[in-house]
Design an enzyme around this catalytic site. Structure first.
Site, mmCIF file in Angstrom:
data_model
loop_
_atom_site.group_PDB
_atom_site.id
_atom_site.type_symbol
_atom_site.label_atom_id
_atom_site.label_comp_id
_atom_site.label_asym_id
_atom_site.label_seq_id
_atom_site.Cartn_x
_atom_site.Cartn_y
_atom_site.Cartn_z
ATOM 1 N N LYS A 104 37.266 45.955 23.979
ATOM 2 C CA LYS A 104 37.918 46.683 22.886
ATOM 3 C C LYS A 104 39.288 46.107 22.582
ATOM 4 O O LYS A 104 39.853 46.349 21.517
ATOM 5 C CB LYS A 104 38.057 48.167 23.224
ATOM 6 N N LYS A 139 46.694 45.527 39.443
ATOM 7 C CA LYS A 139 47.325 46.280 38.351
ATOM 8 C C LYS A 139 48.844 46.320 38.472
ATOM 9 O O LYS A 139 49.555 46.316 37.473
ATOM 10 C CB LYS A 139 46.757 47.703 38.290
ATOM 11 N N LYS A 164 34.188 38.583 28.298
ATOM 12 C CA LYS A 164 33.458 39.847 28.171
ATOM 13 C C LYS A 164 33.767 40.512 26.840
ATOM 14 O O LYS A 164 34.872 40.392 26.311
ATOM 15 C CB LYS A 164 33.852 40.793 29.306
#
Length: 338
Positions: free
Chosen positions: A204, A115, A201
């Site tokens: 959203k 991250k 995958k």
């Protein structure tokens, strides 16, 4: 048995979220309740602020996640459903555990490396210490078990290391401060892929809404998305091996099997040799049948802010009652005067 598990409050929930995590929470809730144990499920809103975020969106997403969880079957009367912010003991215990956690341990965390990327100097301190808050999340409740996927195993191992060192430094063998939680490896979660690209995958963040089935989609929209889902011109095979190299076909057959509670082999036994002109409408009807009650409850609940806030308040009161004794014990063990 006491299970603790958290989920980040992200909006725009879709079929992948439901089959990947939420459905498993419902099953665990039922199994643990049958054994007289406790299930604590929380919305990790404190974790959400470790990355850049919009405050209004975070508030809306937190309530929307409550609506989704309840619509999918998480029962606030049988589980303890709450958000971290309303249980300040999470943040307090994190600070106490920061004295035990070690920089070297946190530097090894894979998610921190992923991250933060190359700009570690620009990442927030919260992102670096995120795993210590995760440790506090479970140790606070003397959790006996924590469900973990592959991406969270390392964080649970860190929580156990922190608990063990704290117990060694400040507790006794006869009276340890923290329970060392055991991992629960859930049955392999269905890996739901995009309806537009079987190699990615369902997400959203995909720019195309046609790539996912949202929990807010009505019956017509579900049917439309399934019928327009990317496929290939070949008929479905009769055996599973025939799906090799056919990512989109494998994804749709897999979704059918999971939603029907059956196997890929059984689906191909019924539809082998058939084209997608027959299979897609059957899949669409199955999805509508299974998701319609969830959709209706979700849409209804999402509009009732008072009911959602009441659910969080009730759950947070129960969580605080369980959290306070552990926190007090940690303060006392550290020699802090209260």
């Amino acid at each position: 048995m006491r299970i603790v598990s958290g989920i980040q409050p992200t909006g725009n929930l879709h079929l992948g979220n439901y089959l990947g995590a939420i459905r498993n929470w419902v099953k665990m809730q039922d199994d643990v309740a049958a054994e007289g144990g406790d299930s604590l499920y929380f919305l990790a809103d404190l974790h959400a602020i470790s990355m850049p975020h919009d405050p209004a969106t975070l508030s809306a997403n937190t309530r929307e996640m409550v609506a989704a969880l309840v619509a999918c079957g998480v029962d606030p009367d049988r589980s303890i459903l709450f958000n971290q912010t309303q249980v300040p003991q999470h943040a307090e215990l994190q600070w106490l555990l920061n004295g035990t956690a070690r920089m070297g341990w946190l530097n090894r965390m894979t998610q921190w490396k992923d991250k933060a990327g190359k700009n570690r100097e620009g990442a927030s301190v919260a992102l670096f210490t995120y795993p210590v808050l995760q440790a506090a999340d479970v140790l606070l409740y003397q959790a006996t078990h924590v469900p973990v996927g592959e991406d969270q195993k390392q964080h649970l191992e860190l929580a156990r290391d922190i608990a063990q060192k704290f117990n060694n430094d400040f507790g006794t063998d006869e009276d340890p401060v923290f329970t060392l939680p055991e991992p629960i490896i859930p049955p392999e979660a269905a890996r739901i892929m995009s309806l537009r690209d079987g190699a990615s995958k369902m997400s959203k963040s995909d720019p195309s809404d046609m790539a996912r089935i949202n929990l807010t989609d009505d019956a017509d929209m579900i049917m439309q998305k399934v019928k327009k889902a990317k496929t290939d011109p070949e008929p479905l095979p009769s055996e599973k091996q025939g799906l090799e190299g056919r990512a989109e076909a494998r994804n749709l057959v897999g979704i059918y099997a999971v939603m029907a509670g059956t196997t890929v082999e059984a689906v191909l036994s019924d539809f082998g040799g058939e084209g997608f002109g027959k299979f897609k409408p059957a899949l669409g009807e199955l999805l509508v049948e299974k998701l319609a009650p969830i959709n209706a409850r979700f849409v209804e609940l999402r509009e009732d802010r008072g009911a959602l806030d009441a659910i969080l308040r009730k759950g947070s009161e129960k969580a605080r009652a369980l959290a306070v004794p552990t926190l007090e014990k940690a303060y006392e063990a550290l020699g802090l005067v209260r």
